[in-house]
Structure formats: C-alpha cells, structure tokens
Design a protein around this motif. Structure first.
Motif, PDB file in Angstrom:
ATOM      1  N   THR A  42       0.733  -1.182  -0.194  1.00 54.69           N
ATOM      2  CA  THR A  42      -0.083   0.040   0.059  1.00 54.69           C
ATOM      3  C   THR A  42       0.971   1.086  -0.031  1.00 54.69           C
ATOM      4  N   ARG A  46       2.524   5.984  -3.013  1.00 52.57           N
ATOM      5  CA  ARG A  46       3.681   6.960  -3.380  1.00 52.57           C
ATOM      6  C   ARG A  46       3.302   7.075  -4.924  1.00 52.57           C
ATOM      7  N   SER A  91       1.734  11.043   9.050  1.00 53.03           N
ATOM      8  CA  SER A  91       0.471  10.423   9.592  1.00 53.03           C
ATOM      9  C   SER A  91       0.076   9.081   8.606  1.00 53.03           C
ATOM     10  N   GLY A 107       2.172  -3.775   4.327  1.00 53.47           N
ATOM     11  CA  GLY A 107       1.616  -2.348   4.672  1.00 53.47           C
ATOM     12  C   GLY A 107       0.353  -2.108   5.005  1.00 53.47           C
ATOM     13  N   ARG A 111      -2.599  -1.684   8.854  1.00 48.70           N
ATOM     14  CA  ARG A 111      -2.098  -0.844   9.761  1.00 48.70           C
ATOM     15  C   ARG A 111      -2.375  -0.738  11.056  1.00 48.70           C
ATOM     16  N   GLN A 169      -8.598  -1.547  10.269  1.00 48.30           N
ATOM     17  CA  GLN A 169      -8.123  -2.188   9.008  1.00 48.30           C
ATOM     18  C   GLN A 169      -8.257  -3.621   8.869  1.00 48.30           C
TER      19      GLN A 169
HETATM   20  P1  AMP Z   1       5.067   2.271   3.565  1.00 48.57           P
HETATM   21  O1  AMP Z   1       5.874   2.405   2.492  1.00 48.57           O
HETATM   22  O2  AMP Z   1       4.199   0.881   4.014  1.00 48.57           O
HETATM   23  O3  AMP Z   1       6.021   2.605   5.048  1.00 48.57           O
HETATM   24  O4  AMP Z   1       3.946   3.482   3.728  1.00 48.57           O
HETATM   25  C1  AMP Z   1       4.477   4.730   3.538  1.00 48.57           C
HETATM   26  C2  AMP Z   1       3.237   5.648   3.868  1.00 48.57           C
HETATM   27  O5  AMP Z   1       1.931   5.551   3.198  1.00 48.57           O
HETATM   28  C3  AMP Z   1       2.924   5.467   5.446  1.00 48.57           C
HETATM   29  O6  AMP Z   1       3.576   6.272   6.392  1.00 48.57           O
HETATM   30  C4  AMP Z   1       1.418   6.061   5.696  1.00 48.57           C
HETATM   31  O7  AMP Z   1       1.208   7.493   5.296  1.00 48.57           O
HETATM   32  C5  AMP Z   1       0.879   5.569   4.061  1.00 48.57           C
HETATM   33  N1  AMP Z   1       0.180   4.222   4.176  1.00 48.57           N
HETATM   34  C6  AMP Z   1       0.716   2.888   3.818  1.00 48.57           C
HETATM   35  N2  AMP Z   1       0.021   1.967   4.083  1.00 48.57           N
HETATM   36  C7  AMP Z   1      -1.016   2.543   4.548  1.00 48.57           C
HETATM   37  C8  AMP Z   1      -1.996   1.994   5.468  1.00 48.57           C
HETATM   38  N3  AMP Z   1      -2.227   0.723   5.582  1.00 48.57           N
HETATM   39  N4  AMP Z   1      -2.831   2.800   6.054  1.00 48.57           N
HETATM   40  C9  AMP Z   1      -2.672   4.188   6.448  1.00 48.57           C
HETATM   41  N5  AMP Z   1      -1.692   4.676   5.635  1.00 48.57           N
HETATM   42  C10 AMP Z   1      -0.842   3.890   4.982  1.00 48.57           C
END
Ligand code: AMP
Length: 225
Positions: free
Chosen positions: A34, A39, A60, A88, A91, A95
């Motif tokens: 995710t 991104r 956040s 991901g 979280r 969810q």
């Molecule tokens: P990650 O690469 O998994 O660390 O995700 C990067 C950013 O994307 C996180 O810091 C969140 O802002 C957002 N993000 C990714 N997955 C989630 C999720 N399941 N719930 C909420 N925000 C997410």
C-alpha cells in the motif's frame, strides 16, 4: 488449490521487502504494497495523490476509510484473484477487521511475522552505507566499499544516510512496535499469526516461510502454531 491470501509484517531492517518479493514470485501472486501504491498516486499528481502526499509527508496514516477504497479496488483486480501478498496493510485493528469482512467468509490464511531482534536490525541499519551517486547499498564488515567510502560500482562517495543513525533507528522501531503490536495480537488471537525467524541466510528464511505457508494450506497438524 484455493487462492492464497497472505499478509506480511516485519520491522524495518527485518528483510520484509526481500522476502515479500520472493514469496510473491514463488506462489505467482502479486506483492501489493500500500505504501508503493500511495507513493505512485502521489507521484501522479492527481487530486487524490496530492491529498495522500500531504498526509504521507506529515508522517501520519491515511484514514481507514480512504484505505478501504484503495484496498478494495486493488484486490478486485484480476491478478489478485488467485491470491496476493499484502505488505503495509492492515496498519490498524480497524483495517484488519475491514479486510476480513472484505474477504469473508474465508479471510486471510496467514499473517506472517518476520521476526528479527531489535539489536540485530539496529546493527544492520546503522552498518548500512549507500553510494551517493548510484545508490548501491553496502554493509560495514562485509563490503570493502563501506569501509573505504569509495563505491566499487561507480567510484562515487559511499555514505551513511542521515536517518540511519542508532538514535533515529531506535525511534522508528519504537513507533513500529507501538502501532504493530496490537495488530500482531489481533491476528494471534484468531490463530492466524505465523512467526518466522528472520535471522540467517535469506534462502533458508524463504524456504522456512514457504514450508510454514504450505503447512497451513494443507491443514497439517500443528499448522496453527
Ligand atoms: P510504507 O511504505 O508502508 O511505510 O507506507 C508509507 C506511507 O504510506 C505511510 O507512512 C502512510 O502514510 C501511508 N500508508 C501506507 N499504508 C497505509 C495503511 N495501510 N494505512 C494508512 N496509511 C498507510
């Protein structure tokens, strides 16, 4: 065999990314991150992407409600019909509840917890050095370029990233523990958590992961431990 629905958890530096790619390859299922999806949305410059970028940049989490839409749409794609490996997501316990409802009546088959002790990942991350020109990663104690500061690939300068210091790594790990522990408990209580030792040779770890997942799929005795 029925579709394979997996989740993978692991603290930073545990090798989660490496093992996720291997597992997805092994089973021929998409690796759905995710973070990568958000991104990509941010980079697209769409209205949605702009909103998401602001949230991500502030450190956040995107709201559970928005994530529900993102995940439901992605899991409805044809390539996820035979299964998927989610990275991901979830979280938050909310969810996790949503995911099980979305996938009802079967839900996910296993949530993998790749376990690497904190001190080991702190050593890995603080020993990491990166070429400032070509991005090649080196490890202190293993690669000459990490000690010499000169990239074997391109001759560029090999440095430590500013956020790879012990202090900064321990802070990130504390945050991970705080937010992930309730989730691990959520899956453990439902007998869905599979703890796998993430220390050692990546090939051996991948083999252990496959063995544990296959055991669960075949419903072998003790597969729930
Ligand atoms: P990650 O690469 O998994 O660390 O995700 C990067 C950013 O994307 C996180 O810091 C969140 O802002 C957002 N993000 C990714 N997955 C989630 C999720 N399941 N719930 C909420 N925000 C997410």
């Amino acid at each position: 065999m029925s579709s394979l629905r997996l989740i993978v958890f692991g603290r930073q530096g545990a090798g989660k990314g490496t093992q996720a790619v291997r597992l997805a390859d092994h089973y021929g299922i998409p690796h759905i991150s995710t973070g990568d999806m958000l991104r990509a949305a941010a980079a697209s410059g769409s209205d949605f992407g702009r909103q998401v970028k602001e949230i991500m940049d502030s450190g956040s989490l995107v709201s559970d409600q928005v994530m529900e839409g993102v995940v439901a749409e992605r899991l409805a794609q044809p390539d996820a019909a035979a299964g998927f490996l989610l990275d991901g997501y979830p979280r938050t316990p909310g969810q996790a509840e949503y995911l099980q409802t979305l996938l009802a009546p079967d839900g996910v088959q296993a949530a993998i917890n790749l376990e690497v002790p904190e001190d080991v990942v702190v050593d890995r991350i603080t020993g990491r050095r990166v070429c400032s020109s070509c991005g090649t990663t080196y490890a202190l104690g293993r690669d000459e370029s990490a000690a010499s500061g000169l990239c074997a690939n391109c001759g560029g300068e090999v440095l430590q990233r500013p956020d790879d210091t012990e202090d900064s790594v321990r802070k990130r790990l504390a945050l991970y523990a705080e937010s992930t522990e309730p989730l691990l408990s959520w899956f453990r209580e439902r007998d869905l958590l599979v703890d796998v030792d993430g220390v050692g040779d990546p090939d051996d770890i991948a083999a252990a992961l496959v063995a544990r997942i296959d055991e669960r799929r075949s419903g072998a005795p003790g597969a729930g431990s």
